[in-house]
Design a protein around this motif. Sequence first.
Motif, PDB file in Angstrom:
ATOM      1  N   LEU A   8       0.871  -0.945   0.048  1.00  0.00           N
ATOM      2  CA  LEU A   8       0.214  -0.410  -0.466  1.00  0.00           C
ATOM      3  C   LEU A   8       1.030   1.698   0.288  1.00  0.00           C
ATOM      4  CD1 LEU A   8      -3.132   1.584   0.125  1.00  0.00           C
ATOM      5  CD2 LEU A   8      -2.866   1.143   2.666  1.00  0.00           C
ATOM      6  N   LYS A   9       0.652   2.283  -0.855  1.00  0.00           N
ATOM      7  CA  LYS A   9       1.713   3.640  -1.694  1.00  0.00           C
ATOM      8  C   LYS A   9       0.624   4.169  -0.848  1.00  0.00           C
ATOM      9  CE  LYS A   9       5.812   1.594  -3.833  1.00  0.00           C
ATOM     10  NZ  LYS A   9       6.360   1.370  -5.428  1.00  0.00           N
ATOM     11  N   ALA A  10      -1.167   4.438  -1.838  1.00  0.00           N
ATOM     12  CA  ALA A  10      -1.550   5.751  -1.532  1.00  0.00           C
ATOM     13  C   ALA A  10      -2.296   5.396  -1.617  1.00  0.00           C
ATOM     14  CB  ALA A  10      -1.177   6.502  -2.814  1.00  0.00           C
TER      15      ALA A  10
ATOM     16  N   HIS B 255      -0.878   9.357   7.219  1.00  0.00           N
ATOM     17  CA  HIS B 255       0.411  10.117   7.267  1.00  0.00           C
ATOM     18  C   HIS B 255       1.605   9.651   7.989  1.00  0.00           C
ATOM     19  CE1 HIS B 255       2.079  14.653   6.693  1.00  0.00           C
ATOM     20  NE2 HIS B 255       2.327  14.225   8.426  1.00  0.00           N
ATOM     21  N   THR B 256       1.261   9.200   9.109  1.00  0.00           N
ATOM     22  CA  THR B 256       2.038   9.603  10.283  1.00  0.00           C
ATOM     23  C   THR B 256       3.244   7.792   9.777  1.00  0.00           C
ATOM     24  OG1 THR B 256       1.216   9.863  11.756  1.00  0.00           O
ATOM     25  CG2 THR B 256       3.034   7.753  12.900  1.00  0.00           C
ATOM     26  N   ALA B 257       2.424   6.892   9.126  1.00  0.00           N
ATOM     27  CA  ALA B 257       2.872   5.701   8.139  1.00  0.00           C
ATOM     28  C   ALA B 257       3.430   5.720   7.201  1.00  0.00           C
ATOM     29  CB  ALA B 257       1.942   4.556   7.863  1.00  0.00           C
ATOM     30  N   GLY B 258       3.614   7.169   6.657  1.00  0.00           N
ATOM     31  CA  GLY B 258       3.961   7.620   5.446  1.00  0.00           C
ATOM     32  C   GLY B 258       3.620   7.265   4.208  1.00  0.00           C
ATOM     33  N   ILE B 259       2.029   6.907   4.142  1.00  0.00           N
ATOM     34  CA  ILE B 259       1.468   6.502   2.962  1.00  0.00           C
ATOM     35  C   ILE B 259       0.900   7.645   2.396  1.00  0.00           C
ATOM     36  CG2 ILE B 259      -0.429   4.587   2.401  1.00  0.00           C
ATOM     37  CD1 ILE B 259       0.129   2.942   4.263  1.00  0.00           C
TER      38      ILE B 259
ATOM     39  N   HIS C  46      -0.886  -0.549  -6.102  1.00  0.00           N
ATOM     40  CA  HIS C  46      -0.507  -0.344  -4.826  1.00  0.00           C
ATOM     41  C   HIS C  46      -1.830   0.704  -4.162  1.00  0.00           C
ATOM     42  CE1 HIS C  46       3.207  -0.908  -6.729  1.00  0.00           C
ATOM     43  NE2 HIS C  46       3.285  -1.846  -5.547  1.00  0.00           N
ATOM     44  N   CYS C  47      -2.426   1.108  -4.460  1.00  0.00           N
ATOM     45  CA  CYS C  47      -3.102   2.437  -4.592  1.00  0.00           C
ATOM     46  C   CYS C  47      -4.560   2.030  -3.437  1.00  0.00           C
ATOM     47  CB  CYS C  47      -3.835   3.174  -5.120  1.00  0.00           C
ATOM     48  SG  CYS C  47      -2.310   3.827  -5.811  1.00  0.00           S
ATOM     49  N   ILE C  48      -5.805   2.551  -2.955  1.00  0.00           N
ATOM     50  CA  ILE C  48      -7.060   2.276  -2.582  1.00  0.00           C
ATOM     51  C   ILE C  48      -7.957   3.360  -2.760  1.00  0.00           C
ATOM     52  CG2 ILE C  48      -6.175   2.470  -0.537  1.00  0.00           C
ATOM     53  CD1 ILE C  48      -8.027  -0.045   0.153  1.00  0.00           C
TER      54      ILE C  48
ATOM     55  N   VAL D  69      -8.393   0.992  -9.279  1.00  0.00           N
ATOM     56  CA  VAL D  69      -8.045   1.211  -8.262  1.00  0.00           C
ATOM     57  C   VAL D  69      -8.725   0.102  -6.854  1.00  0.00           C
ATOM     58  CG1 VAL D  69      -7.146   2.796  -6.226  1.00  0.00           C
ATOM     59  CG2 VAL D  69      -6.737   3.164  -8.600  1.00  0.00           C
ATOM     60  N   LEU D  70      -8.864  -0.622  -6.203  1.00  0.00           N
ATOM     61  CA  LEU D  70      -9.132  -0.809  -4.813  1.00  0.00           C
ATOM     62  C   LEU D  70     -10.145  -0.292  -4.720  1.00  0.00           C
ATOM     63  CD1 LEU D  70      -9.290  -3.385  -2.969  1.00  0.00           C
ATOM     64  CD2 LEU D  70      -7.315  -3.245  -2.175  1.00  0.00           C
TER      65      LEU D  70
END
Length: 259
Positions: free
Chosen positions: A10-12, A105-109, A171-173, A190-191
Amino acid sequence: MQSSAPQPLLKAALWDMDGTIVDTEPYWIEAEHALVAAHGGQWSHEKAMQLVGQSLVFSAGILQDAGVALERREIIDILTAHVISQVRTSVPWRPGARELLEELHTAGIRCALVTMSEAPLAREIVASLPKPYFDFLVTGDTVTQGKPHPEAYLKAVELLQEQDPDLGLQHCIALEDSGPGVAAAVASGVLTVAIPHIVPLPKDPRHAMWDTLAGRTVGDLEELVALRHEFPDATFGSGSGAGTDVRQVGRAAKVPVHD
């Protein structure tokens, strides 16, 4: 020789705005009623529901059909100005949205806003958040075809790829509340997670369905992306159609999947 670090699945996260992050639909409906009445027409709840999640250009055309004798651009400007004035008084946040934004945001996503509202309103909402959660905004005035067309979501993925060429649709949801929005996200590849709000949504095996974002975490999103990565042909829920039910897959693999 060191091996490169594995890429996160998961990137975005791609966020709808009205009805997903903020409960602005009542402001829009209020503006529609006032505008139609000012032109001697009548506007109903049923008609208002038909506009939820649609592009503003489409909605303006429906309002013209209801008797509003203005150009579409004028209609859009009047509606948007009303909603902005209401938001400046009170931002009606949807349950769980800000908390999930903070955790992402905290996870860097990375997060992107994908809305059919135009930039002036989107900027008002984003400015009301405590941190710059969104890398960029894709708004209704930056695309040629609004939801349910997938253009806005495809544009968001392309913009994400400018900084991360290895990022793909997988990589997106997407997080959406309306029929047109869910249709746009699903059509983009996109999922998609549907979180119905004003208008109920039927179960559909092509996307996940949550009752609310309250209590949802990055882990829940990562779980869905991981399952789709491992079982790309799986479907969601008990809707009709071929494919494996991703919830049953998760249970069989002893992965906690939340309905």
